[in-house]
Design an enzyme around this catalytic site. Structure first.
Site, PDB file in Angstrom:
ATOM      1  N   HIS A  17       0.844  -1.200   0.000  1.00  0.00           N
ATOM      2  CA  HIS A  17       0.000   0.000   0.000  1.00  0.00           C
ATOM      3  C   HIS A  17       0.884   1.256   0.000  1.00  0.00           C
ATOM      4  O   HIS A  17       0.608   2.218  -0.717  1.00  0.00           O
ATOM      5  CB  HIS A  17      -0.892   0.049   1.249  1.00  0.00           C
ATOM      6  CG  HIS A  17      -1.940  -1.032   1.325  1.00  0.00           C
ATOM      7  ND1 HIS A  17      -2.042  -1.884   2.397  1.00  0.00           N
ATOM      8  CD2 HIS A  17      -2.930  -1.374   0.483  1.00  0.00           C
ATOM      9  CE1 HIS A  17      -3.069  -2.712   2.202  1.00  0.00           C
ATOM     10  NE2 HIS A  17      -3.624  -2.422   1.055  1.00  0.00           N
ATOM     11  N   LYS A  41     -16.026  -7.491   6.625  1.00  0.00           N
ATOM     12  CA  LYS A  41     -14.755  -8.212   6.475  1.00  0.00           C
ATOM     13  C   LYS A  41     -14.210  -8.655   7.835  1.00  0.00           C
ATOM     14  O   LYS A  41     -13.150  -9.264   7.911  1.00  0.00           O
ATOM     15  CB  LYS A  41     -13.718  -7.309   5.788  1.00  0.00           C
ATOM     16  CG  LYS A  41     -13.525  -7.588   4.306  1.00  0.00           C
ATOM     17  CD  LYS A  41     -12.383  -6.744   3.727  1.00  0.00           C
ATOM     18  CE  LYS A  41     -11.437  -7.543   2.865  1.00  0.00           C
ATOM     19  NZ  LYS A  41     -10.379  -6.692   2.265  1.00  0.00           N
ATOM     20  N   ARG A  90      -2.393  -5.820  -8.400  1.00  0.00           N
ATOM     21  CA  ARG A  90      -1.208  -6.645  -8.161  1.00  0.00           C
ATOM     22  C   ARG A  90      -1.068  -7.757  -9.186  1.00  0.00           C
ATOM     23  O   ARG A  90       0.000  -8.077  -9.639  1.00  0.00           O
ATOM     24  CB  ARG A  90      -1.251  -7.254  -6.760  1.00  0.00           C
ATOM     25  CG  ARG A  90      -1.100  -6.221  -5.661  1.00  0.00           C
ATOM     26  CD  ARG A  90      -1.617  -6.750  -4.352  1.00  0.00           C
ATOM     27  NE  ARG A  90      -3.029  -7.091  -4.471  1.00  0.00           N
ATOM     28  CZ  ARG A  90      -3.721  -7.743  -3.565  1.00  0.00           C
ATOM     29  NH1 ARG A  90      -3.134  -8.157  -2.483  1.00  0.00           N
ATOM     30  NH2 ARG A  90      -5.002  -7.998  -3.759  1.00  0.00           N
ATOM     31  N   SER A 128      -3.062  -8.059   3.056  1.00  0.00           N
ATOM     32  CA  SER A 128      -3.213  -7.894   4.508  1.00  0.00           C
ATOM     33  C   SER A 128      -3.567  -9.227   5.162  1.00  0.00           C
ATOM     34  O   SER A 128      -3.057  -9.550   6.240  1.00  0.00           O
ATOM     35  CB  SER A 128      -4.283  -6.852   4.805  1.00  0.00           C
ATOM     36  OG  SER A 128      -3.915  -5.623   4.234  1.00  0.00           O
TER      37      SER A 128
HETATM   38  N1  COA Z   1      -0.294  -4.097  -1.528  1.00  0.00           N
HETATM   39  C1  COA Z   1      -0.674  -5.051  -0.699  1.00  0.00           C
HETATM   40  N2  COA Z   1      -1.938  -5.453  -0.569  1.00  0.00           N
HETATM   41  C2  COA Z   1      -2.850  -4.856  -1.323  1.00  0.00           C
HETATM   42  C3  COA Z   1      -2.536  -3.842  -2.219  1.00  0.00           C
HETATM   43  C4  COA Z   1      -1.181  -3.463  -2.307  1.00  0.00           C
HETATM   44  N3  COA Z   1      -0.768  -2.518  -3.137  1.00  0.00           N
HETATM   45  N4  COA Z   1      -3.656  -3.443  -2.838  1.00  0.00           N
HETATM   46  C5  COA Z   1      -4.648  -4.183  -2.340  1.00  0.00           C
HETATM   47  N5  COA Z   1      -4.164  -5.042  -1.425  1.00  0.00           N
HETATM   48  C6  COA Z   1      -4.911  -6.065  -0.703  1.00  0.00           C
HETATM   49  C7  COA Z   1      -5.428  -5.616   0.599  1.00  0.00           C
HETATM   50  O1  COA Z   1      -4.474  -5.819   1.601  1.00  0.00           O
HETATM   51  C8  COA Z   1      -6.636  -6.474   0.748  1.00  0.00           C
HETATM   52  O2  COA Z   1      -6.210  -7.736   1.231  1.00  0.00           O
HETATM   53  P1  COA Z   1      -7.137  -8.651   2.103  1.00  0.00           P
HETATM   54  O3  COA Z   1      -8.369  -8.925   1.304  1.00  0.00           O
HETATM   55  O4  COA Z   1      -6.267  -9.798   2.300  1.00  0.00           O
HETATM   56  O5  COA Z   1      -7.439  -7.887   3.353  1.00  0.00           O
HETATM   57  C9  COA Z   1      -7.133  -6.682  -0.668  1.00  0.00           C
HETATM   58  O6  COA Z   1      -6.051  -6.402  -1.469  1.00  0.00           O
HETATM   59  C10 COA Z   1      -8.223  -5.755  -1.122  1.00  0.00           C
HETATM   60  O7  COA Z   1      -8.520  -4.889  -0.130  1.00  0.00           O
HETATM   61  P2  COA Z   1      -8.559  -3.325  -0.196  1.00  0.00           P
HETATM   62  O8  COA Z   1      -7.635  -2.736  -1.198  1.00  0.00           O
HETATM   63  O9  COA Z   1      -8.441  -2.858   1.197  1.00  0.00           O
HETATM   64  O10 COA Z   1      -9.938  -3.089  -0.765  1.00  0.00           O
HETATM   65  P3  COA Z   1     -11.240  -3.653  -0.254  1.00  0.00           P
HETATM   66  O11 COA Z   1     -11.644  -4.623  -1.321  1.00  0.00           O
HETATM   67  O12 COA Z   1     -11.229  -4.133   1.111  1.00  0.00           O
HETATM   68  O13 COA Z   1     -12.074  -2.321  -0.258  1.00  0.00           O
HETATM   69  C11 COA Z   1     -13.435  -0.585  -1.168  1.00  0.00           C
HETATM   70  C12 COA Z   1     -12.762  -1.925  -1.352  1.00  0.00           C
HETATM   71  C13 COA Z   1     -13.371  -0.046   0.222  1.00  0.00           C
HETATM   72  C14 COA Z   1     -12.730   0.381  -2.105  1.00  0.00           C
HETATM   73  C15 COA Z   1     -14.886  -0.817  -1.613  1.00  0.00           C
HETATM   74  O14 COA Z   1     -15.450  -1.823  -0.834  1.00  0.00           O
HETATM   75  C16 COA Z   1     -15.735   0.427  -1.519  1.00  0.00           C
HETATM   76  O15 COA Z   1     -15.607   1.326  -2.331  1.00  0.00           O
HETATM   77  N6  COA Z   1     -16.611   0.497  -0.506  1.00  0.00           N
HETATM   78  C17 COA Z   1     -17.496   1.622  -0.286  1.00  0.00           C
HETATM   79  C18 COA Z   1     -18.929   1.285  -0.675  1.00  0.00           C
HETATM   80  C19 COA Z   1     -19.154   1.528  -2.128  1.00  0.00           C
HETATM   81  O16 COA Z   1     -19.033   2.616  -2.648  1.00  0.00           O
HETATM   82  N7  COA Z   1     -19.514   0.437  -2.807  1.00  0.00           N
HETATM   83  C20 COA Z   1     -19.680   0.437  -4.227  1.00  0.00           C
HETATM   84  C21 COA Z   1     -18.333   0.223  -4.870  1.00  0.00           C
HETATM   85  S1  COA Z   1     -18.521  -0.231  -6.539  1.00  0.00           S
END
Ligand code: COA
Length: 159
Positions: A17, A41, A90, A128
């Site tokens: 990140h 989550k 990724r 994560s």
């Molecule tokens: N390096 C390491 N890990 C990474 C990474 C990076 N560069 N980029 C993503 N990840 C990992 C995260 O650690 C996470 O891992 P995990 O699932 O093991 O915990 C995973 O990729 C994805 O998580 P994250 O990037 O935190 O995104 P998310 O999928 O949890 O969150 C939101 C997505 C918050 C952006 C989305 O749910 C959202 O927009 N919510 C708001 C409600 C909304 O508007 N909904 C409609 C959206 S269309």
């Protein structure tokens, strides 16, 4: 002033990140790192802890703001005056989910673009969940997360 939102659960932030945030700073004037509540989550760290950890990890990056949000991302982005949503890509496995989200967000608000950034290859395998699993089993995550995050993870898992 060009503002980007980098949303995520950040449970917890990893060096992957951080890598994405650094890349984002070279493209935008201001980056808002926004912690999504995402109770579904079942996060290990509370929203307040995730915000605190991010603030500690990002304190040297002057053009970065840490915040939290609940509800629709596009609404939050508008409130913050952001024209772009940043997501890290990724691997191919990230693509379908990210593509769906980007298109849904565009459908909800066509004025906000999603920008995909790729972290350096040394962070491609990081997530994560994997970091939490490794620490819970007593493994070493040095170089994968900031030191303070490693300390907090060990504390949570009593390692
Ligand atoms: N390096 C390491 N890990 C990474 C990474 C990076 N560069 N980029 C993503 N990840 C990992 C995260 O650690 C996470 O891992 P995990 O699932 O093991 O915990 C995973 O990729 C994805 O998580 P994250 O990037 O935190 O995104 P998310 O999928 O949890 O969150 C939101 C997505 C918050 C952006 C989305 O749910 C959202 O927009 N919510 C708001 C409600 C909304 O508007 N909904 C409609 C959206 S269309």
């Amino acid at each position: 002033m060009r503002t980007a939102i980098y949303p995520g659960t950040f449970d917890p932030i990893t060096n992957g990140h951080l890598d994405v945030i650094r890349r984002c700073l070279s493209l935008f004037d201001r980056v808002v790192v926004a912690v999504a509540h995402r109770e579904e989550k079942d996060p290990l760290f509370s929203v307040e802890e995730r915000v605190e950890i991010l603030k500690e990890s990002l304190e040297k990056m002057k053009r970065v703001e840490v915040d939290q949000f609940d509800g629709l991302l596009v609404e939050y982005a508008k409130k913050k005056g952001a024209k772009a949503i940043i997501r890290g890509l990724r691997a191919v496995s990230d693509f379908e989910y990210e593509f769906q989200m980007a298109l849904m967000n565009r459908r909800l608000d066509a004025s906000i673009e999603t920008v995909f950034l790729t972290p350096s290859e040394q962070h491609i395998f990081l997530s994560s969940s994997l970091v939490k699993e490794v620490v819970s089993l007593g493994g070493d995550v040095g170089g994968m997360v900031p030191q303070e995050v490693e300390r907090r993870l060990r504390e949570k898992f009593k390692q």
